[in-house]
Design an enzyme around this catalytic site. Structure first.
Site, short mmCIF file in Angstrom:
data_model
loop_
_atom_site.label_atom_id
_atom_site.label_comp_id
_atom_site.label_asym_id
_atom_site.label_seq_id
_atom_site.Cartn_x
_atom_site.Cartn_y
_atom_site.Cartn_z
N LYS A 1 -8.01 7.00 -19.16
CA LYS A 1 -8.28 7.54 -20.50
C LYS A 1 -7.03 7.49 -21.39
CE LYS A 1 -12.23 7.88 -18.76
NZ LYS A 1 -12.47 8.69 -17.61
N ASP A 23 -7.29 19.27 -13.82
CA ASP A 23 -7.60 17.95 -14.35
C ASP A 23 -7.17 17.96 -15.82
OD1 ASP A 23 -8.79 15.72 -15.53
OD2 ASP A 23 -10.58 15.80 -14.26
N ARG A 65 0.85 -1.19 0.00
CA ARG A 65 0.00 0.00 0.00
C ARG A 65 0.88 1.24 0.00
NH1 ARG A 65 -1.34 1.63 4.61
NH2 ARG A 65 -2.14 -0.33 5.41
C1 LIG Z 1 -12.15 14.66 -17.01
C2 LIG Z 1 -12.30 13.49 -16.09
N1 LIG Z 1 -11.87 13.58 -14.82
C3 LIG Z 1 -11.99 12.56 -13.96
C4 LIG Z 1 -12.59 11.38 -14.32
C5 LIG Z 1 -12.72 10.26 -13.30
O1 LIG Z 1 -11.79 9.25 -13.54
P1 LIG Z 1 -12.04 7.70 -13.22
O2 LIG Z 1 -13.21 7.26 -14.04
O3 LIG Z 1 -10.74 7.06 -13.63
O4 LIG Z 1 -12.28 7.59 -11.76
C6 LIG Z 1 -13.06 11.22 -15.63
C7 LIG Z 1 -13.71 9.96 -16.04
O5 LIG Z 1 -14.49 9.89 -16.95
C8 LIG Z 1 -12.91 12.31 -16.54
O6 LIG Z 1 -13.36 12.22 -17.80
#
Ligand SMILES: Cc1ncc(COP(=O)(O)O)c(C=O)c1O
Length: 380
Positions: free
Chosen positions: A196, A171, A47
């Site tokens: 992604k 993000d 962990r």
């Molecule tokens: C822009 C964005 N941020 C965060 C996330 C969340 O990520 P996760 O699905 O890997 O938890 C997503 C998922 O679709 C996303 O498109």
């Protein structure tokens, strides 16, 4: 310093000390033998640390021009760790056009722990400063946004954050470091749904954070270990492998994204195309200044703006797969009004541009002729 296309392959990597393996082995172990209490080789419990995860975290830091990388069990687990830097009474200013899961985490979990969130349109950064008060601690930015492809000026946000002594988190899921490196623009934290483009093959769920500041890194590593939402060794291996082709995939995602955006713009049934590379995109200038290219995410509406027709269109697609998610080698299509945004009342979602006919495409790296032919037949 290595260039980006070299960093994706070699950044932060060393050949495995055991046998010289070029790819780090999948250290599928929870614990590590000690010769005497505390007598170990830097790894005690998985962990806290794992060699495969460490190799990935070093790669993440390298491609984002950061010093420290942290890998989590999902993108949302990574955001969850950022929010745990805050205390009851703290306030966050977030963009109002953001991934629905992030919005849910903010409003349904952390709001109940006494954190206040303000959601503002950040295309004009002046809106941010109006919401700052003595309790404000963090600015949360997503650019390009999902699904409307709005662009937020990261450098301008960083200037506001510095002036008021706030953290700026970006993000970077949609853009990836191939297109923009927020730490270079003054952001404090970069976040990814590595599910992604970083993973890139729709075969893993993972999240990441990258920072420069030592003290901030220490706090986040503490949270990562204390809360425990870490990525496993197998998944870490998959994302590390994905990153090695990130630059090649992104180049093709961008080429195909451009061709599709231009095809849609000329299509008689299409009303509006949302892709930051188009000159008529409202934030095209900022996109051009802060991004190397414009990515493979394209949204569009049709002239009739009909809910049922949009559903028929996505059902007719053959090369594009109707599915949630994005950023994989294969092209995906989604209908936000009935899928990701179905829980938002029609009037509310339409305020941000999510109309009944809006279709979001994650343009993959297949042959562009096949992708265009597929859209052509689906729209016919
Ligand atoms: C822009 C964005 N941020 C965060 C996330 C969340 O990520 P996760 O699905 O890997 O938890 C997503 C998922 O679709 C996303 O498109």
């Amino acid at each position: 310093m290595m260039k980006f296309n070299t960093k994706t392959i070699h950044g932060g990597q060393t050949h495995d000390p055991a046998y010289g393996a070029v790819m780090p082995p999948i250290y599928q172990t929870s614990t590590y033998a000690q010769t005497t209490p505390g007598g170990h080789k830097g790894f005690e419990y998985s962990r806290t640390h794992n060699p495969t995860r460490k190799a990935l975290e070093n790669a993440l830091a390298s491609i984002e021009n950061g010093t420290y990388g942290l890998a989590f069990a999902s993108g949302l687990a990574a955001i969850d760790a950022v929010m745990k830097l805050l205390k009851p009474g703290d306030e966050v200013i977030s963009t109002n056009d953001l991934y629905g899961g992030t919005y849910r985490l903010f409003t349904k979990i952390f709001q109940d722990f006494g954190i206040t969130f303000h959601f503002v349109g950040m295309q004009d950064v002046k809106a941010i400063e109006e919401r700052i008060n003595a309790n404000t601690k963090l600015i949360w930015v997503e650019t390009p946004t999902n699904p409307m492809m709005n662009i937020i000026d990261i450098q301008a946000c960083a200037a506001i954050a510095k002036k008021h002594n706030l953290l700026l988190a970006v993000d970077n899921t949609f853009a990836t470091p191939y297109l923009q490196q927020p730490l270079d623009f003054g952001a404090d934290i970069v976040m990814h749904s590595a599910t992604k483009y970083l993973g890139g093959h729709s075969d893993v769920v993972m999240g990441a954070l990258i920072v420069n500041d030592n003290a901030l890194a220490e706090k986040l590593y503490f949270i990562q270990n204390a809360s425990g939402a870490v990525s496993g060794p197998q998944d870490s291996f998959l994302v590390l492998r994905g990153i090695k082709t990130l630059h090649v995939r992104m180049q093709r995602h961008c080429e195909n994204g451009k061709a599709i955006a231009e095809f849609l713009q000329k299509h008689p049934k299409v009303e509006k195309v949302f892709w930051p590379g188009l000159k008529n995109h409202p934030n095209h200038k900022i996109a051009k200044a802060q991004m190397k290219d414009f990515g493979g995410m394209v949204s569009f509406t049709t002239k009739d703006n009909n809910y049922k027709d949009a559903i028929k269109t996505v059902e007719r697609l053959k090369v594009f797969t109707l599915a949630e998610s994005l950023g994989g080698v294969e092209s995906l299509a989604g209908h936000p009004a009935s899928m990701t945004h179905a829980s938002i009342p029609k009037l509310e979602r339409e305020k941000t541009g999510v109309l009944d006919s809006l279709i979001r495409l994650s343009v993959g790296i297949e042959d562009i002729d096949d992708l265009i032919a597929d859209l052509e037949q689906a729209l016919a």
